[in-house]
Design a protein around this motif. Structure first.
Motif, PDB file in Angstrom:
ATOM      1  N   GLY A   1       2.450   2.663  10.246  1.00 18.14           N
ATOM      2  CA  GLY A   1       3.015   1.515   9.561  1.00 18.14           C
ATOM      3  C   GLY A   1       2.430   0.182   9.974  1.00 18.14           C
ATOM      4  N   VAL A   2       1.359   0.181  10.768  1.00 16.72           N
ATOM      5  CA  VAL A   2       0.734  -1.085  11.132  1.00 16.72           C
ATOM      6  C   VAL A   2      -0.234  -1.473  10.025  1.00 16.72           C
ATOM      7  CG1 VAL A   2      -0.734  -2.256  12.794  1.00 16.72           C
ATOM      8  CG2 VAL A   2       0.889  -0.539  13.573  1.00 16.72           C
TER       9      VAL A   2
ATOM     10  N   VAL B   1      -9.622  12.543   9.790  1.00 17.58           N
ATOM     11  CA  VAL B   1      -8.390  12.803  10.537  1.00 17.58           C
ATOM     12  C   VAL B   1      -8.653  13.904  11.552  1.00 17.58           C
ATOM     13  CG1 VAL B   1      -5.951  13.303  10.342  1.00 17.58           C
ATOM     14  CG2 VAL B   1      -7.151  12.220   8.483  1.00 17.58           C
TER      15      VAL B   1
ATOM     16  N   PHE C   1      -3.732   9.945   3.879  1.00 18.94           N
ATOM     17  CA  PHE C   1      -5.056   9.931   4.503  1.00 18.94           C
ATOM     18  C   PHE C   1      -6.128  10.277   3.470  1.00 18.94           C
ATOM     19  CE2 PHE C   1      -2.517  10.305   8.304  1.00 18.94           C
ATOM     20  CZ  PHE C   1      -3.212   9.526   9.199  1.00 18.94           C
ATOM     21  N   TYR C   2      -5.801  11.252   2.614  1.00 17.49           N
ATOM     22  CA  TYR C   2      -6.725  11.623   1.556  1.00 17.49           C
ATOM     23  C   TYR C   2      -6.113  11.256   0.211  1.00 17.49           C
ATOM     24  CZ  TYR C   2      -8.801  14.793   5.045  1.00 17.49           C
ATOM     25  OH  TYR C   2      -9.384  15.329   6.146  1.00 17.49           O
ATOM     26  N   THR C   3      -6.988  10.933  -0.714  1.00 19.12           N
ATOM     27  CA  THR C   3      -6.532  10.767  -2.085  1.00 19.12           C
ATOM     28  C   THR C   3      -6.927  12.025  -2.838  1.00 19.12           C
ATOM     29  OG1 THR C   3      -7.244   8.501  -1.803  1.00 19.12           O
ATOM     30  CG2 THR C   3      -6.529   9.153  -3.989  1.00 19.12           C
TER      31      THR C   3
ATOM     32  N   TYR D   1       0.800  14.814  14.455  1.00 17.33           N
ATOM     33  CA  TYR D   1      -0.550  15.355  14.272  1.00 17.33           C
ATOM     34  C   TYR D   1      -0.717  16.670  15.011  1.00 17.33           C
ATOM     35  CZ  TYR D   1      -1.155  10.669  12.610  1.00 17.33           C
ATOM     36  OH  TYR D   1      -0.997   9.521  11.916  1.00 17.33           O
TER      37      TYR D   1
ATOM     38  N   LYS E   1      -7.704  18.899  -3.849  1.00 16.45           N
ATOM     39  CA  LYS E   1      -8.568  18.098  -2.970  1.00 16.45           C
ATOM     40  C   LYS E   1      -9.796  18.922  -2.611  1.00 16.45           C
ATOM     41  CE  LYS E   1     -10.090  15.019  -0.312  1.00 16.45           C
ATOM     42  NZ  LYS E   1     -10.607  13.782  -0.878  1.00 16.45           N
TER      43      LYS E   1
ATOM     44  N   GLU F   1     -13.062   7.889   2.840  1.00 16.47           N
ATOM     45  CA  GLU F   1     -11.830   8.323   3.472  1.00 16.47           C
ATOM     46  C   GLU F   1     -11.970   8.390   4.973  1.00 16.47           C
ATOM     47  OE1 GLU F   1     -11.461  11.791   1.265  1.00 16.47           O
ATOM     48  OE2 GLU F   1     -10.150  10.889  -0.225  1.00 16.47           O
ATOM     49  N   GLU F   2     -10.858   8.149   5.616  1.00 19.92           N
ATOM     50  CA  GLU F   2     -10.878   8.197   7.067  1.00 19.92           C
ATOM     51  C   GLU F   2     -10.917   9.642   7.518  1.00 19.92           C
ATOM     52  OE1 GLU F   2      -7.838   5.141   8.529  1.00 19.92           O
ATOM     53  OE2 GLU F   2      -7.373   5.566   6.442  1.00 19.92           O
TER      54      GLU F   2
ATOM     55  N   ASN G   1      -2.347  15.721   4.791  1.00 17.44           N
ATOM     56  CA  ASN G   1      -3.118  14.486   4.732  1.00 17.44           C
ATOM     57  C   ASN G   1      -3.046  13.838   3.355  1.00 17.44           C
ATOM     58  OD1 ASN G   1      -3.900  14.509   7.385  1.00 17.44           O
ATOM     59  ND2 ASN G   1      -5.792  15.628   7.006  1.00 17.44           N
TER      60      ASN G   1
ATOM     61  N   ARG H   1      -2.374   2.830  11.660  1.00 22.67           N
ATOM     62  CA  ARG H   1      -2.128   2.540  10.266  1.00 22.67           C
ATOM     63  C   ARG H   1      -1.075   3.484   9.702  1.00 22.67           C
ATOM     64  NH1 ARG H   1      -6.409   1.336   5.506  1.00 22.67           N
ATOM     65  NH2 ARG H   1      -4.969  -0.095   4.514  1.00 22.67           N
ATOM     66  N   ALA H   2      -1.202   4.752  10.036  1.00 22.59           N
ATOM     67  CA  ALA H   2      -0.240   5.723   9.521  1.00 22.59           C
ATOM     68  C   ALA H   2       1.132   5.525  10.137  1.00 22.59           C
ATOM     69  CB  ALA H   2      -0.742   7.137   9.789  1.00 22.59           C
TER      70      ALA H   2
ATOM     71  N   SER I   1      -1.910   2.929   0.656  1.00 27.62           N
ATOM     72  CA  SER I   1      -2.544   3.217   1.936  1.00 27.62           C
ATOM     73  C   SER I   1      -1.494   3.755   2.907  1.00 27.62           C
ATOM     74  CB  SER I   1      -3.203   1.964   2.507  1.00 27.62           C
ATOM     75  OG  SER I   1      -2.237   0.955   2.622  1.00 27.62           O
ATOM     76  N   THR I   2      -1.980   4.314   4.009  1.00 27.79           N
ATOM     77  CA  THR I   2      -1.068   5.022   4.902  1.00 27.79           C
ATOM     78  C   THR I   2       0.008   4.103   5.467  1.00 27.79           C
ATOM     79  OG1 THR I   2      -2.693   4.675   6.643  1.00 27.79           O
ATOM     80  CG2 THR I   2      -2.672   6.818   5.594  1.00 27.79           C
ATOM     81  N   ASP I   3      -0.318   2.825   5.709  1.00 27.84           N
ATOM     82  CA  ASP I   3       0.697   1.942   6.293  1.00 27.84           C
ATOM     83  C   ASP I   3       1.811   1.658   5.295  1.00 27.84           C
ATOM     84  OD1 ASP I   3      -1.333   0.640   4.923  1.00 27.84           O
ATOM     85  OD2 ASP I   3      -0.913  -1.285   5.855  1.00 27.84           O
ATOM     86  N   VAL I   4       1.444   1.536   4.014  1.00 27.84           N
ATOM     87  CA  VAL I   4       2.480   1.298   3.004  1.00 27.84           C
ATOM     88  C   VAL I   4       3.366   2.538   2.885  1.00 27.84           C
ATOM     89  CG1 VAL I   4       2.865   0.869   0.565  1.00 27.84           C
ATOM     90  CG2 VAL I   4       1.041  -0.332   1.763  1.00 27.84           C
TER      91      VAL I   4
ATOM     92  N   ALA J   1       3.966   4.712   5.168  1.00 28.90           N
ATOM     93  CA  ALA J   1       4.821   4.761   6.356  1.00 28.90           C
ATOM     94  C   ALA J   1       5.992   3.801   6.212  1.00 28.90           C
ATOM     95  CB  ALA J   1       4.012   4.432   7.602  1.00 28.90           C
ATOM     96  N   SER J   2       5.730   2.624   5.665  1.00 25.53           N
ATOM     97  CA  SER J   2       6.823   1.653   5.549  1.00 25.53           C
ATOM     98  C   SER J   2       7.825   2.065   4.489  1.00 25.53           C
ATOM     99  CB  SER J   2       6.253   0.266   5.249  1.00 25.53           C
ATOM    100  OG  SER J   2       5.687   0.264   3.960  1.00 25.53           O
ATOM    101  N   ARG J   3       7.437   3.001   3.614  1.00 31.18           N
ATOM    102  CA  ARG J   3       8.404   3.485   2.627  1.00 31.18           C
ATOM    103  C   ARG J   3       9.263   4.610   3.182  1.00 31.18           C
ATOM    104  NH1 ARG J   3       5.090   4.268  -2.862  1.00 31.18           N
ATOM    105  NH2 ARG J   3       6.929   5.500  -3.379  1.00 31.18           N
TER     106      ARG J   3
ATOM    107  N   LEU K   1      13.076  -0.899   4.601  1.00 33.59           N
ATOM    108  CA  LEU K   1      11.817  -1.200   3.941  1.00 33.59           C
ATOM    109  C   LEU K   1      11.213  -2.494   4.465  1.00 33.59           C
ATOM    110  CD1 LEU K   1      11.958  -0.375   0.181  1.00 33.59           C
ATOM    111  CD2 LEU K   1      10.291   0.306   1.890  1.00 33.59           C
ATOM    112  N   ALA K   2       9.942  -2.472   4.667  1.00 35.21           N
ATOM    113  CA  ALA K   2       9.273  -3.672   5.141  1.00 35.21           C
ATOM    114  C   ALA K   2       8.790  -4.477   3.956  1.00 35.21           C
ATOM    115  CB  ALA K   2       8.091  -3.301   6.005  1.00 35.21           C
TER     116      ALA K   2
END
Lengths: 373, 269, 518
Positions: free
Chosen positions: C392-393, A373, B54-56, B86, B13, A370-371, B49, C389-390, B73-76, B78-80, A9-10
């Motif tokens: 983990g950055v 994809v 990516f989507y909520t 893709y 969604k 939203e981004e 997604n 970002r996806a 968010s996606t980075d959080v 990913a860190s979990r 975990l970070a």
């Protein structure tokens, strides 16, 4: 055991998250402060100092509407191109500048042509309506041609390149066109020869608070023509085949191509239309402000882009609204907030930053939360 | 008691008026290989997604290891420990293969920019470990000899595998694979299937995959969910799905379903 | 044959248009003057001797010929003929232009109101001082001659014997380089490194002493633009965020130095070093504050907002409103310099050392950051922000960090710049300066340090040397930017990716085994 024993975990970045989060919380507070400041200044200027009467406000409002109309015309060009190519056509202001030059030279030439038997008058004043019409046609044609070639030479080969690349190409084209104009036509300021019926400074006079307020002919002409052109554009985009292809290409180039839309051609036509509108704006600029020089397109160009962002980039009514709002804020704002008039450009950019902070999609833009994809 | 790594409850969604995913439940057991299938436009990628942030989703909630992913968010995410690939390969195509994997390790490295400037002991250790581990993942997917090659220049199949290596960079406990064998020839597909299985067996990584190749799906999945028009029409073991009426109809239409039934009845003889 | 002809006419027409444009902006005279100077004329006239203009015509013809002959795999005569056609066609266009000019000359029409360069003398010069009909004919012939030459040149270049010769040359150079690398890379590597570093150090120490004030000034400016360029490169080249008003941060550094270390308007006289530190910090803080609200928006917005920010800073500095605080349009004079070991820095030579120091520091920090987790995060964001970002950055954090560090670099350069010039004013910080910096990193190669240095030399150093081009500089610059994007979007010295050695033995290969989840 493996040599690596890194934690899964970070925790890094958690602190920053908090900062960003704090900013989200700060946003309304910041907004309240900005609003309070504006309210306070307005109160100071309007109620306490009462420096300006209704006549002054009317004058400022009129000039704001006029400049706003011009901004709207230029902003449309940015928004059209952005809507279709997702790029900032940085050289758009220069397209307008060249249109202004074309108008200037057209008026000059019309003034030099002598017509009539005994009473020698210039073509410009003998047939003013025709002359103005021709000048606009010439200006719009030149700008449309510049827009067309600009896209063909500097942007089209880069359509698949990373986003920065066409933008830099556009910056290069902007510098090139500006300096080409300077070298061709010299850096001096040139004065536009208006026909007599559209003399600068002349206008209807109305009386407000026993003070005369002049509504300049050039201003009314500029504003009415901008509105007419905007309506024409709206009809083109909404009702014609070309407009349908433009909207289709804006939504999805690949699918549009599969459905038989000629994408290249549509993009070219978009540049021609936005160029023509910028050209009209340039000729108007010359008629109303009187001065044309190589730098004349740059600041209006940036302002118009600001207007486009303000209204929601990619959104046509947004660009029109943004142009008008920006024009009015710029001319009324400094007086209303009691700021030095030199700082009107600062005001414009500050508004841009504030809008992007509080409503990133602009006044009429859709919220893209939203981004893709 | 089964440990579920992902529990999605009534995820919905919509885009404009179109409901891409409609009240879908999903329970994925830890350590399983789980497939999501369905015709084109069934909402599979949209569901992915939603899970990867990516989507909520408008409604419903997704629990990852028992905690909600909502608002992350996606980075959080990913860190979990949740990684993905893709459908249309999205590598950092101007970086080398190894650098791609090292970007995947971002959330686990502990050096910051000050460490980098002074080359502190933390920096040296982290960089070394990062390279070593990155090389090992590249070796695992069979790309060791391409470690210094620019990612965009790799052949198609290698790019797919590199995407998986990048996704492994943050040592995920859950890996989402979006059509991992798309566009591959039978040999490459076999190799990919083996790789996926090995990931689960050797590292106990739970895998959810979207896949169109039914051989692959039936071969490696523990459980399958079938989506059609954004709704879940079936869920079960591969054998159950194969004979499910609704599924066959979704894929072949009702006429086709009848045909298929006929065909199946004949088959045993 | 028909298509072949058309293929030759197209480049001919393009060059013809370019030539007409050149004449209308007076560029042909400038090239002729340059030719005159190269051939030894000390003070060429504004309209140089006809022979130099003829040389210009031949050059344009060669250009047309080369353009037409490229991508052709035909025999010598055909390629030369294609060049001749292209040159001839361009010549005919040039001839038509001259015909028009001759009419203007003979009928004495005043076109200078519109096209300023077209004076009678200029037109006569363009016609080589000959009778119009003669001048037109000579022009067409010279263009055609040039075209043939150009075509022949390309044909010769592509011919088998020459290519073989060329290949031999390349192989020889490669071999020698490899041999040299054997010397530099083997056991002697350390020795070699020490030797080259000490040589460089010697040059750095002694060269500025011998350059004289002018060169130190010019090269000092180049050095500061290297620092500035590296700063912008962190934002644009590494993390892919387009910052247009970058010079605003430079201005913040310069004005911090000015206000804190000049007698007027405040007489604070903090001294150089505190002012420098504060300048860098303030620039960084400005980057942070500007970036914070924008990080979640698309990149284009950042471009336009930073552009707006740059204009805000410039207009504020220029306006009368702040004259009492920032010196207004006249700027701030008599900014103090540093004192190191009791020695006050005054001259351009002294500052050269300081600038070299700043440059080395900037390069050091830049290269260290580039090859780290931070640098990789930036590159990933540049490549594909969503995926980064996806993976983990923390994109918001890293984008902000890039902006802040870049702004700090700019602040450093600005503070030193103000102190060296002992002056700073609003016009130094115009939008054009921002675009200059952006262009120099693009021309050199986004993200690469040698590219930045080369770009700074090309864009800040060369114009100082080629004074004649003053008026045409920006024009060339705009055209160059477009041309670069069309042909070499990665710049002249593109950045290279680091190569890592494989640390694990292929024999004992095994995948990482243990898995420690929480």
């Amino acid at each position: 055991m493996h040599a690596l024993s890194l934690p899964t975990l970070a925790v890094k970045g958690a602190r920053f998250k908090k900062v960003a989060h704090v900013f989200d919380l700060l946003r309304p507070i910041l907004g309240a402060i900005v609003l309070a400041f504006i309210a306070y200044r307005l109160y100071q200027v309007l109620i306490v100092q009462q420096e300006y009467g209704a006549d002054t406000w009317t004058r400022l409002l009129i000039s704001g509407l006029i400049i706003g109309g011009v901004y709207a015309l230029i902003a449309i060009g940015y928004t059209l191109v952005y809507g279709i190519l997702f790029m900032i056509n940085f050289a758009h202001g220069e397209v307008m500048m060249l249109g202004a030059y074309a108008g200037l030279f057209a008026f000059q030439a019309f003034n030099a042509i002598q017509v009539g038997g005994q009473a020698q008058t210039s073509f410009l004043n003998a047939y003013p309506v025709l002359a103005i019409l021709l000048a606009f046609v010439i200006g719009m044609f030149i700008s449309a041609a510049i827009g067309y070639f600009l896209e063909k030479i500097a942007y089209r080969p880069l359509r698949k390149a990373p986003r920065l690349v066409p933008l830099i190409s556009a910056i290069g084209a902007s510098i090139f066109l500006q300096n080409a104009a300077q070298l061709l036509f010299s850096p001096q300021l040139r004065e536009v020869t208006n026909p007599d019926i559209l003399r600068r400074g002349a206008g209807w006079t109305i009386s407000i608070n026993n003070a005369n307020v002049i509504i300049p002919y050039t201003g009314v002409f500029t504003f009415v023509l901008s509105v007419l052109l905007l309506i024409a554009l709206y009809i083109i985009v909404r009702k014609t085949r070309l407009g349908r292809s433009m909207r289709a290409v804006a939504l999805d180039k690949k699918t549009a191509a599969l459905m038989g839309v000629d994408v290249d051609r549509t993009i070219s036509q978009t540049f021609i239309i936005s160029g023509a509108l910028a050209g009209a704006a340039g000729v108007m600029w010359g008629l109303h402000n009187g001065m044309v020089y190589f730098y004349v397109g740059f600041i209006p160009g940036i302002k118009a882009f600001t207007a486009a962002v303000l209204g929601g980039i990619g959104n046509l009514p947004g660009a029109m609204l943004g142009g008008l709002v920006l024009g009015i804020v710029e001319s009324v704002g400094p007086a209303a907030l009691g700021i030095d008039f030199q700082l009107k450009d600062v005001l414009a950019f500050v508004i841009l930053i504030i809008v992007l902070t509080f409503r990133p999609s602009g006044l009429l833009g859709e919220v893209l939360a939203e981004e893709k994809v | 008691m089964i440990d579920y790594i992902i529990r999605a409850k009534e995820v919905t969604k919509t885009f404009g008026g179109l409901t891409a995913v409609n009240a879908v439940d999903l329970d994925v057991a830890e350590g399983s290989i789980y497939s999501i299938i369905g015709p084109n436009g069934a909402g599979k990628t949209t569901l992915f997604n939603c899970i990867s942030g990516f989507y909520t989703p408008e409604q419903g909630d997704i629990l990852f290891k028992g905690k909600s992913l909502k608002g992350s968010s996606t980075d959080v995410i990913a860190s979990r420990g949740l990684s993905r690939t893709y459908q249309n390969i999205r590598l950092f195509s101007n970086l080398t293969a190894l650098e791609n994997v090292m970007v995947g390790q971002q959330s686990r490295l502990r050096e910051n920019w000050l460490d980098a400037i002074v080359h502190s002991p933390t920096f040296r250790r982290e960089e070394r470990n990062s390279i070593v581990e990155g090389m090992k993942w590249l070796d695992f997917v069979g790309l060791l000899e391409f470690s210094n090659a620019i990612a965009g220049s790799l052949p198609y199949g290698a790019q797919r595998r590199l995407e998986i290596a990048r996704a492994l960079g943050n040592r995920p406990s859950l890996l989402l694979l979006d059509e991992p064998t798309a566009g591959m020839n039978p040999q490459e597909t076999l190799r990919m299937t083996a790789l996926i299985r090995k990931l689960r067996d050797a590292f106990n990584i739970t895998i959810i995959l979207i896949e169109h190749d039914m051989h692959v799906v039936m071969d490696i999945s523990d459980r399958i969910t079938v989506l059609d028009f954004g709704e879940k029409i079936a869920e079960g073991k591969p054998g159950e799905i194969q004979t499910n009426q609704k599924v066959i109809e979704a894929y072949l239409g009702s006429g086709g379903a009848a045909l298929a039934q006929k065909y199946q009845r004949k088959k045993p003889q | 044959m028909n298509t072949s002809l058309r293929k030759s006419i197209r480049p001919g027409a393009t060059i013809g248009i370019v030539h007409i444009f050149f004449v209308l902006i007076g560029f042909n005279m400038l090239v002729a003057i340059l030719f005159a100077r190269v051939s030894g004329v000390k003070q060429p006239d504004a309209i140089p001797a006809p022979v130099y203009l003829m040389a210009y015509s031949i050059t344009m013809g060669i250009w047309a010929g080369v353009a037409a002959a490229q991508k052709r795999k035909q025999e010598f005569r055909q390629v030369a003929f294609a060049g001749c056609v292209a040159g001839g066609f361009a010549g005919i266009m040039a001839g038509l232009l001259e015909f028009g000019l001759a009419i203007i000359l003979v009928k004495n029409i005043n076109v200078r109101d519109v096209l300023t360069v077209l004076s009678a003398n200029f037109i006569k010069g363009t016609l080589f001082g000959m009778q119009p009909a003669m001048g037109v004919m000579v022009t067409v012939m010279l263009f055609a001659l040039g075209g043939t030459l150009g075509g022949a040149l390309v044909a010769f270049w592509n011919s088998t014997p020459f290519q073989a010769f060329l290949n031999r040359g390349i192989r020889f150079t490669k071999d020698s380089v490899q041999k040299a690398q054997g010397v530099t890379h083997g056991k002697n590597r350390l020795l070699w490194q020490i030797a080259s570093i000490s040589l460089l150090a010697l040059a750095v120490v002694f060269l500025p002493l011998n350059w004289g004030s002018y060169w130190n000034y010019v090269l000092g400016t180049v050095g500061l633009y290297v620092v500035l360029g590296l700063g912008l490169n962190i934002a644009v080249g590494l993390s892919g965020q387009l910052v247009l008003g970058f010079i605003a941060f430079f201005a913040i550094g310069a004005y911090s130095m000015a206000l804190l270390n000049a007698p007027l308007p405040y007489h604070l006289m903090w001294g150089f070093w505190p002012a420098l530190v504060l300048g860098v910090l303030l620039a960084a803080v400005a980057g942070l504050l500007l970036g914070l609200p924008l990080m979640r928006l698309r990149g284009d917005y950042l471009a336009i907002v930073t552009l707006g920010f740059g204009e805000i800073i410039r207009i504020l500095l220029k306006s009368d409103v702040l004259t009492a605080y920032t010196g207004g349009p006249r700027g701030i004079q008599n900014i103090g310099g540093p004192t190191i070991f009791g020695r006050p820095f005054v001259t351009d030579v002294d500052f050269m050392y300081l600038i070299i120091g700043a440059m080395l520091l900037a390069m050091f920090i830049y290269s260290r950051l580039q090859n780290s987790r931070t640098g990789r995060a930036w590159l990933a964001i540049r490549e594909d922000e969503t995926v980064a970002r996806a993976s983990g950055v923390n994109t918001v954090r890293y984008k902000l960090l890039a902006l802040v560090i870049g702004a700090a670099f700019a602040g450093l350069a600005g503070a030193i710049f103000a102190s060296r010039n002992q002056f700073t004013g609003p016009e130094e910080h115009s939008l054009m300066a921002s675009i200059n910096v952006l262009s120099l990193i693009i021309v050199g190669g986004l993200g690469s340090i040698p590219g930045t240095i080369m770009g700074a030399f090309a864009l800040k150093g060369l114009p100082e040397i080629l004074r004649e081009f003053e008026n045409y500089r920006l024009l060339a610059f705009g055209a160059l930017l477009v041309a670069m994007m069309l042909s070499k979007p990665d710049g002249f010295i593109p950045s290279r990716r680091p190569k890592f050695q494989i640390p694990i033995q292929p024999e004992t290969r095994e995948a990482p085994k243990e898995q420690d989840h929480d």
